[in-house]
Design an enzyme around this catalytic site. Structure first.
Site, mmCIF file in Angstrom:
data_model
loop_
_atom_site.group_PDB
_atom_site.id
_atom_site.type_symbol
_atom_site.label_atom_id
_atom_site.label_comp_id
_atom_site.label_asym_id
_atom_site.label_seq_id
_atom_site.Cartn_x
_atom_site.Cartn_y
_atom_site.Cartn_z
ATOM 1 N N ASP A 179 -31.618 -57.748 49.454
ATOM 2 C CA ASP A 179 -30.891 -57.600 48.191
ATOM 3 C C ASP A 179 -31.140 -56.234 47.556
ATOM 4 O O ASP A 179 -30.242 -55.643 46.958
ATOM 5 C CB ASP A 179 -31.295 -58.704 47.211
ATOM 6 C CG ASP A 179 -30.660 -60.028 47.584
ATOM 7 O OD1 ASP A 179 -29.591 -60.009 48.218
ATOM 8 O OD2 ASP A 179 -31.233 -61.076 47.247
ATOM 9 N N GLY A 180 -32.379 -55.743 47.695
ATOM 10 C CA GLY A 180 -32.704 -54.435 47.143
ATOM 11 C C GLY A 180 -31.823 -53.354 47.769
ATOM 12 O O GLY A 180 -31.350 -52.446 47.084
ATOM 13 N N ASN A 221 -27.558 -56.327 38.801
ATOM 14 C CA ASN A 221 -28.570 -57.358 38.536
ATOM 15 C C ASN A 221 -28.888 -57.481 37.054
ATOM 16 O O ASN A 221 -28.690 -58.518 36.459
ATOM 17 C CB ASN A 221 -29.882 -57.030 39.253
ATOM 18 C CG ASN A 221 -30.093 -57.833 40.523
ATOM 19 O OD1 ASN A 221 -29.250 -58.659 40.879
ATOM 20 N ND2 ASN A 221 -31.211 -57.607 41.198
ATOM 21 N N GLU A 222 -29.426 -56.403 36.502
ATOM 22 C CA GLU A 222 -29.834 -56.476 35.105
ATOM 23 C C GLU A 222 -30.134 -55.108 34.528
ATOM 24 O O GLU A 222 -30.265 -54.112 35.251
ATOM 25 C CB GLU A 222 -31.108 -57.341 34.920
ATOM 26 C CG GLU A 222 -32.428 -56.725 35.311
ATOM 27 C CD GLU A 222 -32.699 -56.764 36.798
ATOM 28 O OE1 GLU A 222 -32.714 -55.662 37.398
ATOM 29 O OE2 GLU A 222 -32.876 -57.844 37.368
ATOM 30 N N ASP A 269 -43.232 -57.447 25.028
ATOM 31 C CA ASP A 269 -43.181 -56.496 26.145
ATOM 32 C C ASP A 269 -41.778 -55.971 26.417
ATOM 33 O O ASP A 269 -41.629 -54.858 26.923
ATOM 34 C CB ASP A 269 -43.699 -57.168 27.424
ATOM 35 C CG ASP A 269 -45.215 -57.317 27.421
ATOM 36 O OD1 ASP A 269 -45.856 -56.847 26.457
ATOM 37 O OD2 ASP A 269 -45.755 -57.917 28.379
ATOM 38 N N ALA A 295 -32.908 -63.055 40.011
ATOM 39 C CA ALA A 295 -33.906 -62.006 40.261
ATOM 40 C C ALA A 295 -34.949 -61.999 39.126
ATOM 41 O O ALA A 295 -35.550 -63.024 38.837
ATOM 42 C CB ALA A 295 -33.191 -60.671 40.428
ATOM 43 N N ASN A 300 -34.751 -62.098 35.977
ATOM 44 C CA ASN A 300 -34.438 -63.135 34.991
ATOM 45 C C ASN A 300 -35.063 -64.487 35.344
ATOM 46 O O ASN A 300 -35.570 -65.196 34.480
ATOM 47 C CB ASN A 300 -32.913 -63.241 34.889
ATOM 48 C CG ASN A 300 -32.436 -64.447 34.092
ATOM 49 O OD1 ASN A 300 -32.458 -64.427 32.870
ATOM 50 N ND2 ASN A 300 -32.022 -65.501 34.778
ATOM 51 N N SER A 346 -37.717 -65.027 37.221
ATOM 52 C CA SER A 346 -39.181 -64.973 37.154
ATOM 53 C C SER A 346 -39.693 -65.222 35.733
ATOM 54 O O SER A 346 -40.852 -65.562 35.544
ATOM 55 C CB SER A 346 -39.691 -63.600 37.601
ATOM 56 O OG SER A 346 -39.231 -63.292 38.873
ATOM 57 N N ALA A 389 -42.670 -61.904 27.169
ATOM 58 C CA ALA A 389 -43.868 -62.088 26.334
ATOM 59 C C ALA A 389 -43.649 -61.717 24.867
ATOM 60 O O ALA A 389 -44.201 -60.741 24.367
ATOM 61 C CB ALA A 389 -45.030 -61.271 26.914
HETATM 62 P P1 NAP Z 1 -38.422 -55.401 44.602
HETATM 63 O O1 NAP Z 1 -39.476 -55.300 43.576
HETATM 64 O O2 NAP Z 1 -38.758 -55.148 46.017
HETATM 65 O O3 NAP Z 1 -37.641 -56.803 44.475
HETATM 66 C C1 NAP Z 1 -38.199 -57.947 44.072
HETATM 67 C C2 NAP Z 1 -37.533 -59.091 44.824
HETATM 68 O O4 NAP Z 1 -36.308 -59.438 44.174
HETATM 69 C C3 NAP Z 1 -37.186 -58.793 46.273
HETATM 70 O O5 NAP Z 1 -37.629 -59.886 47.048
HETATM 71 C C4 NAP Z 1 -35.663 -58.725 46.276
HETATM 72 O O6 NAP Z 1 -35.075 -59.162 47.466
HETATM 73 C C5 NAP Z 1 -35.345 -59.718 45.183
HETATM 74 N N1 NAP Z 1 -34.014 -59.643 44.587
HETATM 75 C C6 NAP Z 1 -33.301 -58.549 44.217
HETATM 76 N N2 NAP Z 1 -32.139 -58.930 43.667
HETATM 77 C C7 NAP Z 1 -32.117 -60.277 43.701
HETATM 78 C C8 NAP Z 1 -31.175 -61.249 43.267
HETATM 79 N N3 NAP Z 1 -30.028 -60.908 42.673
HETATM 80 N N4 NAP Z 1 -31.482 -62.564 43.440
HETATM 81 C C9 NAP Z 1 -32.642 -62.923 44.013
HETATM 82 N N5 NAP Z 1 -33.567 -62.059 44.438
HETATM 83 C C10 NAP Z 1 -33.303 -60.746 44.275
HETATM 84 O O7 NAP Z 1 -37.222 -54.425 44.193
HETATM 85 P P2 NAP Z 1 -35.780 -54.388 44.816
HETATM 86 O O8 NAP Z 1 -35.728 -55.079 46.137
HETATM 87 O O9 NAP Z 1 -35.338 -52.989 44.730
HETATM 88 O O10 NAP Z 1 -34.934 -55.260 43.796
HETATM 89 C C11 NAP Z 1 -34.768 -54.853 42.473
HETATM 90 C C12 NAP Z 1 -34.798 -56.063 41.609
HETATM 91 O O11 NAP Z 1 -36.107 -56.597 41.590
HETATM 92 C C13 NAP Z 1 -34.506 -55.790 40.164
HETATM 93 O O12 NAP Z 1 -33.108 -55.701 39.936
HETATM 94 C C14 NAP Z 1 -35.131 -56.985 39.495
HETATM 95 O O13 NAP Z 1 -34.223 -58.052 39.359
HETATM 96 C C15 NAP Z 1 -36.191 -57.429 40.453
HETATM 97 N N6 NAP Z 1 -37.510 -57.364 39.826
HETATM 98 C C16 NAP Z 1 -38.171 -58.533 39.639
HETATM 99 C C17 NAP Z 1 -39.374 -58.554 38.968
HETATM 100 C C18 NAP Z 1 -40.037 -59.873 38.780
HETATM 101 O O14 NAP Z 1 -39.508 -60.878 39.237
HETATM 102 N N7 NAP Z 1 -41.177 -59.911 38.101
HETATM 103 C C19 NAP Z 1 -39.922 -57.379 38.482
HETATM 104 C C20 NAP Z 1 -39.241 -56.185 38.695
HETATM 105 C C21 NAP Z 1 -38.006 -56.205 39.368
HETATM 106 P P3 NAP Z 1 -35.148 -58.326 48.839
HETATM 107 O O15 NAP Z 1 -36.524 -58.533 49.368
HETATM 108 O O16 NAP Z 1 -34.116 -58.987 49.679
HETATM 109 O O17 NAP Z 1 -34.857 -56.880 48.534
HETATM 110 MN MN MN Z 2 -36.745 -55.135 47.983
#
Ligand code: NAP
Ligand code: MN
Length: 267
Positions: free
Chosen positions: A52-53, A124-125, A153, A165, A167, A169, A188
């Site tokens: 997804d990333g 995503n967001e 925060d 994604a 959201n 968590s 938070a």
């Molecule tokens: P990352 O930190 O490697 O991604 C975190 C995880 O989110 C990865 O497993 C990624 O999947 C998954 N993901 C991304 N978009 C998704 C979606 N629409 N639905 C379900 N899972 C999704 O960073 P990244 O891969 O570049 O992805 C960026 C996204 O990470 C941001 O848009 C944000 O939504 C999310 N993120 C989450 C947190 C948290 O949950 N605490 C914190 C920061 C960012 P893949 O392994 O397939 O890439």
């Molecule tokens: Mn990723």
């Protein structure tokens, strides 16, 4: 697929293993009268290979093209909410290439305007977070209504497809992408006799505008994230978010609705 849509652009991180698999994919495309192009501007179909990333990056780096179809191919055992295809399942891809009546799915985007100046899209967001150990204070307006004053925060504003994604968590709801809307969730929040926020996530109709103004109290340098990119301007006074008129178009496979993918990923 119709004849006008025959130029494919592949977006991926080069690795030896992937290069081998992609070579056979490129051949498969050529055998089916598609062209693999090196310049994404010449593509009608943009294919992200990874997770997804990678899909988020492919959409962002090619400028949220409205005249293109985006396709996600899972490269490993990633979950892939945006990835309909599996790199090792060629039959499914041939099927889609040959099927002229393929269904197109439209994913809502949000548009973020910073300090009334620059506007950016997210799939995503958009996240607004404190960069310091101190909390940030944000006044939250829905259209012209001052809704709440947030202290904590930060806030995450997610699209329907972004709802699974970041959201998710933070306990936001998973939203059907057929609904044109966006969701606001708290990171938070302080809640006591001085500071009060709704405390739960809320979902706004696509006709509304969300405005966040950052109180200039010393911790007024929040970091703004859009999908997997950080916005670098330091002085952020206000952030306005609404649903975009643009969408991201992807291919819809049979038996692979949004809820199929949510189930496959999480249950
Ligand atoms: P990352 O930190 O490697 O991604 C975190 C995880 O989110 C990865 O497993 C990624 O999947 C998954 N993901 C991304 N978009 C998704 C979606 N629409 N639905 C379900 N899972 C999704 O960073 P990244 O891969 O570049 O992805 C960026 C996204 O990470 C941001 O848009 C944000 O939504 C999310 N993120 C989450 C947190 C948290 O949950 N605490 C914190 C920061 C960012 P893949 O392994 O397939 O890439
Ligand atoms: Mn990723």
């Amino acid at each position: 697929m119709s004849d006008q849509r025959r130029n494919l652009y592949f977006f991926y991180q080069q690795t030896e293993e992937l290069n081998d698999k992609l070579e056979s994919l490129f051949q498969l495309a050529r055998d089916n009268d598609f062209q693999v192009v090196e310049d994404s501007n010449k593509a009608n179909i943009i294919i992200a290979v990874g997770g997804d990333g990678t899909f988020l990056q492919a959409v962002r780096k090619t400028g949220f093209r409205q005249d293109c179809l985006y396709v996600g191919i899972r490269a490993g055992n990633e979950a892939g909410l945006y990835c309909d295809f599996d790199i090792d399942n060629h039959d499914e891809m041939i099927d889609a290439m040959k099927n002229s009546e393929i269904e197109v799915r439209r994913f809502p985007l949000i548009e973020t305007t910073i300090n009334n100046e620059s506007t950016f899209s997210s799939l995503n967001e958009c996240s607004v977070r404190s960069t310091l150990i101190k909390s940030i204070v944000v006044d939250v307006y829905i259209d012209d209504l001052h809704f709440e004053t947030f202290r904590g925060d930060g806030l995450i504003i997610a699209t329907p497809t972004g709802s699974t994604a970041y959201n998710k968590s933070i306990n936001g709801a998973v939203v059907d992408p057929k609904l044109p809307c966006f969701q606001i969730s708290e990171l938070a929040s302080l809640n006591n006799n001085r500071y009060r926020t709704l405390g739960s996530s809320f979902i706004l109709s696509g006709e509304r505008t969300l405005k966040l103004t950052v109180r200039q109290d010393g911790n007024d340098h929040p970091i703004i994230g859009m999908d997997n990119e950080a916005f670098s301007i330091r002085n952020i006074h206000d952030v306005t978010i609404k649903l975009s008129e643009n969408v991201i178009k992807t291919v819809k496979l049979k038996n692979n609705t949004y809820w199929d993918r949510v189930k496959r990923t999480f249950l």
